[in-house]
Design a protein around this motif. Structure first.
Motif, short mmCIF file in Angstrom:
data_model
loop_
_atom_site.label_atom_id
_atom_site.label_comp_id
_atom_site.label_asym_id
_atom_site.label_seq_id
_atom_site.Cartn_x
_atom_site.Cartn_y
_atom_site.Cartn_z
N ARG A 80 12.06 -1.10 -17.08
CA ARG A 80 11.49 0.12 -16.52
C ARG A 80 9.98 0.17 -16.64
O ARG A 80 9.32 0.97 -15.97
CB ARG A 80 12.10 1.36 -17.18
CG ARG A 80 13.60 1.51 -16.96
CD ARG A 80 14.06 2.91 -17.32
NE ARG A 80 13.70 3.32 -18.66
CZ ARG A 80 14.45 3.18 -19.74
NH1 ARG A 80 15.64 2.60 -19.65
NH2 ARG A 80 14.04 3.59 -20.92
N GLU A 81 9.41 -0.67 -17.47
CA GLU A 81 7.96 -0.67 -17.67
C GLU A 81 7.21 -0.91 -16.36
O GLU A 81 6.09 -0.42 -16.18
CB GLU A 81 7.58 -1.72 -18.71
CG GLU A 81 6.10 -1.78 -19.06
CD GLU A 81 5.59 -0.52 -19.75
OE1 GLU A 81 4.36 -0.29 -19.71
OE2 GLU A 81 6.41 0.22 -20.32
N GLN A 82 7.80 -1.67 -15.43
CA GLN A 82 7.12 -1.96 -14.16
C GLN A 82 6.82 -0.69 -13.37
O GLN A 82 5.94 -0.68 -12.51
CB GLN A 82 7.97 -2.90 -13.30
CG GLN A 82 9.27 -2.29 -12.80
CD GLN A 82 10.03 -3.19 -11.86
OE1 GLN A 82 9.52 -3.59 -10.81
NE2 GLN A 82 11.26 -3.55 -12.26
N PHE A 83 7.53 0.40 -13.66
CA PHE A 83 7.36 1.64 -12.90
C PHE A 83 6.35 2.60 -13.52
O PHE A 83 6.14 3.69 -13.00
CB PHE A 83 8.71 2.36 -12.77
CG PHE A 83 9.78 1.54 -12.09
CD1 PHE A 83 9.71 1.27 -10.73
CD2 PHE A 83 10.83 1.02 -12.82
CE1 PHE A 83 10.68 0.52 -10.11
CE2 PHE A 83 11.82 0.26 -12.22
CZ PHE A 83 11.74 0.01 -10.85
N ARG A 84 5.72 2.18 -14.61
CA ARG A 84 4.83 3.09 -15.34
C ARG A 84 3.75 3.67 -14.44
O ARG A 84 3.43 4.86 -14.52
CB ARG A 84 4.18 2.36 -16.53
CG ARG A 84 3.11 3.19 -17.24
CD ARG A 84 2.50 2.43 -18.40
NE ARG A 84 3.44 2.30 -19.49
CZ ARG A 84 3.62 3.24 -20.44
NH1 ARG A 84 2.94 4.36 -20.40
NH2 ARG A 84 4.48 3.04 -21.41
N ASP A 85 3.15 2.85 -13.56
CA ASP A 85 2.05 3.31 -12.73
C ASP A 85 2.47 3.66 -11.31
O ASP A 85 1.61 3.90 -10.45
CB ASP A 85 0.94 2.25 -12.69
CG ASP A 85 0.33 2.02 -14.06
OD1 ASP A 85 0.18 2.99 -14.82
OD2 ASP A 85 -0.01 0.85 -14.38
N VAL A 86 3.78 3.68 -11.05
CA VAL A 86 4.27 4.09 -9.74
C VAL A 86 4.19 5.61 -9.66
O VAL A 86 4.54 6.31 -10.62
CB VAL A 86 5.72 3.61 -9.52
CG1 VAL A 86 6.29 4.17 -8.22
CG2 VAL A 86 5.76 2.08 -9.51
N LYS A 87 3.76 6.13 -8.52
CA LYS A 87 3.53 7.57 -8.45
C LYS A 87 4.82 8.37 -8.55
O LYS A 87 4.94 9.31 -9.32
CB LYS A 87 2.79 7.93 -7.16
CG LYS A 87 2.30 9.38 -7.15
CD LYS A 87 1.24 9.61 -6.12
CE LYS A 87 0.61 10.98 -6.30
NZ LYS A 87 -0.45 11.23 -5.30
N GLY A 133 0.81 -1.21 0.00
CA GLY A 133 0.00 0.00 0.00
C GLY A 133 0.84 1.26 0.00
O GLY A 133 0.45 2.29 0.55
N ILE A 134 2.01 1.19 -0.64
CA ILE A 134 2.96 2.30 -0.70
C ILE A 134 3.05 2.78 -2.15
O ILE A 134 3.24 1.96 -3.05
CB ILE A 134 4.34 1.86 -0.18
CG1 ILE A 134 4.25 1.58 1.34
CG2 ILE A 134 5.40 2.90 -0.47
CD1 ILE A 134 5.53 1.04 1.94
N PRO A 135 2.96 4.10 -2.40
CA PRO A 135 2.90 4.57 -3.79
C PRO A 135 4.24 4.87 -4.45
O PRO A 135 4.29 5.03 -5.68
CB PRO A 135 2.09 5.86 -3.67
CG PRO A 135 2.41 6.38 -2.30
CD PRO A 135 2.61 5.16 -1.44
N ASN A 136 5.33 4.97 -3.67
CA ASN A 136 6.60 5.49 -4.21
C ASN A 136 7.73 4.50 -3.96
O ASN A 136 7.73 3.78 -2.96
CB ASN A 136 6.95 6.81 -3.52
CG ASN A 136 5.77 7.77 -3.44
OD1 ASN A 136 5.20 8.14 -4.46
ND2 ASN A 136 5.38 8.17 -2.23
#
Length: 309
Positions: free
Chosen positions: A96-103, A79-82
């Motif tokens: 790097r695609e895994q980070f697309r929806d990371v805030k 439940g952590i956004p960053n």
């Protein structure tokens, strides 16, 4: 409407890539992007490592094995956004695609040596133009006290031994400010490194992440933080929260975990810290009590506000 509200509204209307273009037309030193929301959860980060970096009973920290878990999946499970992506090399776009929806993403710029800084810098600086959610970069394990054990810890003019020289830090700071959108230059600092000699170099950082290496040292968390603030009174600070006792190479005692979390929440509500960083992503699927404790704590307190927000 103030600047933060304007950036948030623009973000919602245009999306992050478009916001990067909008922010690029503003003086970099005046842009905070994306602005933190008025809730603790939005100010939580995880220290991200690829699985296998620490795992295995034959490793230096005696951490149990588990199936691999990516950084983005790990923070979602907490439940952590960053996330702070702490890894070597130059991963490709598929990684790097895994980070697309990371805030928000911060990327490692140095790994405790000048050589690592020189090898990573071009790649990490290149990420600024292809990752609109990149908000900063980290100088990990920055201070190198072991290189000169006889240095004067009480000097406020001669800096403590570190991965980068004063001249390199001054140049890096200038390069960071010159970029078309504002990114944070962040550095790692441990409580056992607290002394006046860190001050000449810490002044170049935007953000300091403060860490306790040994689980037993959690008992001195209040005194250590007071000492930190006496040396570094005005830096934005993220408090590191360990979920494994790396110094003791064992599971973190539940009482220590409770003390870490309780003190971190008090500091956050007092406005003493900007947020927290939980260490680290490969631990998230190992069934560890401290990880479950942290996950439950985040669910309970994630909506709470910071004093003065």
């Amino acid at each position: 409407m103030n600047r933060r509200e304007c950036l948030k509204t623009t973000s919602a209307l245009l999306g992050w890539p478009a916001l990067a273009t909008v922010a690029g037309s503003v003086r970099a030193a005046n842009v905070e992007w994306p602005a933190y929301e008025d809730a603790l959860r939005d100010r939580l980060w995880m220290w991200g490592h690829d699985s296998g970096v620490y795992d295995g009973p034959d490793g230096p920290y005696n951490i149990p094995l588990s199936p691999p878990i990516g950084m983005a999946d790990a923070i979602k499970s907490m439940g952590i956004p960053n996330v702070c992506a702490i890894r070597d090399g130059a991963p490709d776009a598929a990684y790097r695609e895994q980070f697309r929806d990371v805030k928000r993403v911060a990327w490692k710029l140095a790994a405790g040596s000048n050589e690592s800084y020189r090898s990573l810098k071009d790649y990490v600086f290149g990420l600024r133009d292809v990752m609109p959610n990149l908000t900063g970069y980290y100088l990990d394990d920055f201070f190198r006290f072991g290189d000169r054990p006889d240095f004067d810890r009480n000097s406020e003019t001669e800096p403590a031994p570190a991965s980068l020289s004063m001249e390199e830090m001054e140049r890096l700071r200038a390069e960071t400010l010159a970029y078309r959108r504002r990114l944070d230059l962040a550095m790692v600092l441990y409580t056992h490194q607290l002394c006046p000699a860190i001050k000449p170099l810490v002044r170049f950082a935007d953000v300091v992440s403060l860490w306790i290496w040994d689980g037993a040292d959690v008992a001195r968390i209040e005194a250590n933080f007071r000492k930190y603030r006496s040396l570094v009174p005005d830096k934005r600070t993220l408090l590191g929260i360990y979920m494994w006792d790396f110094g003791g190479a064992r599971e973190l005692d539940e009482r220590f975990m409770t003390k870490q979390l309780d003190h971190a929440l008090a500091l956050y509500k007092e406005g003493q810290i900007e947020g927290m960083i939980f260490h680290c992503t490969p631990l998230c699927n190992k069934g560890l009590a401290a990880v479950d404790q942290a996950r439950d704590w985040i669910a309970r307190h994630g909506g709470e506000s910071r004093k003065g927000s």
